[in-house]
Design a protein around this motif. Sequence first.
Motif, PDB file in Angstrom:
ATOM      1  N   UNK A  59       0.827  -1.203   0.000  1.00 42.39           N
ATOM      2  CA  UNK A  59       0.000   0.000   0.000  1.00 42.39           C
ATOM      3  C   UNK A  59       0.871   1.266   0.000  1.00 42.39           C
ATOM      4  N   UNK A  60       1.936   1.243   0.779  1.00 43.12           N
ATOM      5  CA  UNK A  60       2.854   2.385   0.823  1.00 43.12           C
ATOM      6  C   UNK A  60       3.520   2.598  -0.534  1.00 43.12           C
ATOM      7  N   UNK A  61       3.909   1.521  -1.177  1.00 40.77           N
ATOM      8  CA  UNK A  61       4.538   1.609  -2.497  1.00 40.77           C
ATOM      9  C   UNK A  61       3.554   2.164  -3.519  1.00 40.77           C
ATOM     10  N   UNK A  62       2.303   1.740  -3.469  1.00 40.82           N
ATOM     11  CA  UNK A  62       1.285   2.246  -4.391  1.00 40.82           C
ATOM     12  C   UNK A  62       1.032   3.734  -4.182  1.00 40.82           C
ATOM     13  N   UNK A  63       0.985   4.174  -2.945  1.00 41.36           N
ATOM     14  CA  UNK A  63       0.798   5.598  -2.659  1.00 41.36           C
ATOM     15  C   UNK A  63       1.979   6.416  -3.171  1.00 41.36           C
ATOM     16  N   UNK A  64       3.185   5.905  -2.978  1.00 43.79           N
ATOM     17  CA  UNK A  64       4.375   6.593  -3.455  1.00 43.79           C
ATOM     18  C   UNK A  64       4.378   6.669  -4.983  1.00 43.79           C
ATOM     19  N   UNK A  65       3.980   5.595  -5.622  1.00 48.56           N
ATOM     20  CA  UNK A  65       3.901   5.580  -7.085  1.00 48.56           C
ATOM     21  C   UNK A  65       2.912   6.635  -7.575  1.00 48.56           C
ATOM     22  N   UNK A  66       1.744   6.720  -6.951  1.00 53.84           N
ATOM     23  CA  UNK A  66       0.743   7.711  -7.342  1.00 53.84           C
ATOM     24  C   UNK A  66       1.260   9.136  -7.131  1.00 53.84           C
ATOM     25  N   UNK A  67       2.020   9.345  -6.078  1.00 52.86           N
ATOM     26  CA  UNK A  67       2.610  10.647  -5.818  1.00 52.86           C
ATOM     27  C   UNK A  67       3.605  11.022  -6.916  1.00 52.86           C
ATOM     28  N   UNK A  68       4.419  10.060  -7.340  1.00 51.99           N
ATOM     29  CA  UNK A  68       5.380  10.304  -8.426  1.00 51.99           C
ATOM     30  C   UNK A  68       4.659  10.612  -9.732  1.00 51.99           C
ATOM     31  N   UNK A  69       3.603   9.882 -10.019  1.00 54.66           N
ATOM     32  CA  UNK A  69       2.837  10.110 -11.248  1.00 54.66           C
ATOM     33  C   UNK A  69       2.215  11.507 -11.222  1.00 54.66           C
TER      34      UNK A  69
ATOM     35  N   UNK B 280       3.198  14.155  -9.566  1.00 56.93           N
ATOM     36  CA  UNK B 280       4.256  15.157  -9.695  1.00 56.93           C
ATOM     37  C   UNK B 280       4.739  15.255 -11.146  1.00 56.93           C
ATOM     38  N   UNK B 281       4.906  14.121 -11.798  1.00 56.91           N
ATOM     39  CA  UNK B 281       5.373  14.126 -13.182  1.00 56.91           C
ATOM     40  C   UNK B 281       4.346  14.785 -14.104  1.00 56.91           C
ATOM     41  N   UNK B 282       3.080  14.499 -13.915  1.00 52.36           N
ATOM     42  CA  UNK B 282       2.046  15.095 -14.749  1.00 52.36           C
ATOM     43  C   UNK B 282       1.920  16.597 -14.523  1.00 52.36           C
ATOM     44  N   UNK B 283       2.089  17.035 -13.297  1.00 52.79           N
ATOM     45  CA  UNK B 283       1.955  18.466 -13.024  1.00 52.79           C
ATOM     46  C   UNK B 283       3.163  19.259 -13.502  1.00 52.79           C
ATOM     47  N   UNK B 284       4.298  18.606 -13.717  1.00 54.51           N
ATOM     48  CA  UNK B 284       5.504  19.289 -14.177  1.00 54.51           C
ATOM     49  C   UNK B 284       5.794  19.106 -15.656  1.00 54.51           C
ATOM     50  N   UNK B 285       4.889  18.497 -16.383  1.00 60.19           N
ATOM     51  CA  UNK B 285       5.157  18.272 -17.804  1.00 60.19           C
ATOM     52  C   UNK B 285       5.037  19.578 -18.584  1.00 60.19           C
ATOM     53  N   UNK B 286       5.719  19.619 -19.703  1.00 59.74           N
ATOM     54  CA  UNK B 286       5.730  20.776 -20.569  1.00 59.74           C
ATOM     55  C   UNK B 286       4.376  20.891 -21.284  1.00 59.74           C
ATOM     56  N   UNK B 287       3.866  22.091 -21.333  1.00 57.34           N
ATOM     57  CA  UNK B 287       2.584  22.328 -21.998  1.00 57.34           C
ATOM     58  C   UNK B 287       2.790  22.297 -23.510  1.00 57.34           C
TER      59      UNK B 287
END
Length: 66
Positions: free
Chosen positions: A5-15, A17-24
């Motif tokens: 469960x902790x690994x899944x939460x961390x994965x979702x956090x990384x996803x 962050x990556x989506x919010x920082x992508x180039x428009x």
Amino acid sequence: MDIIDSANELEQLHIKAALSNRKVAIKSYNGMCIWCEEIPAAPNSAYCSKDCGDDYEKYKRKNGGV
């Protein structure tokens, strides 16, 4: 909560962050190349060619991202 469960939460956090920082993606408003404005833009692009895209990026870097 177990380790999976902790690994899944961390994965979702990384996803998230990556989506919010992508180039428009730049879009053409009228279907023409946004750099030369003479030739229709290629599908799913704002430029008619890679050269126009490269020239636009060089111009942006030279002029402070304008």
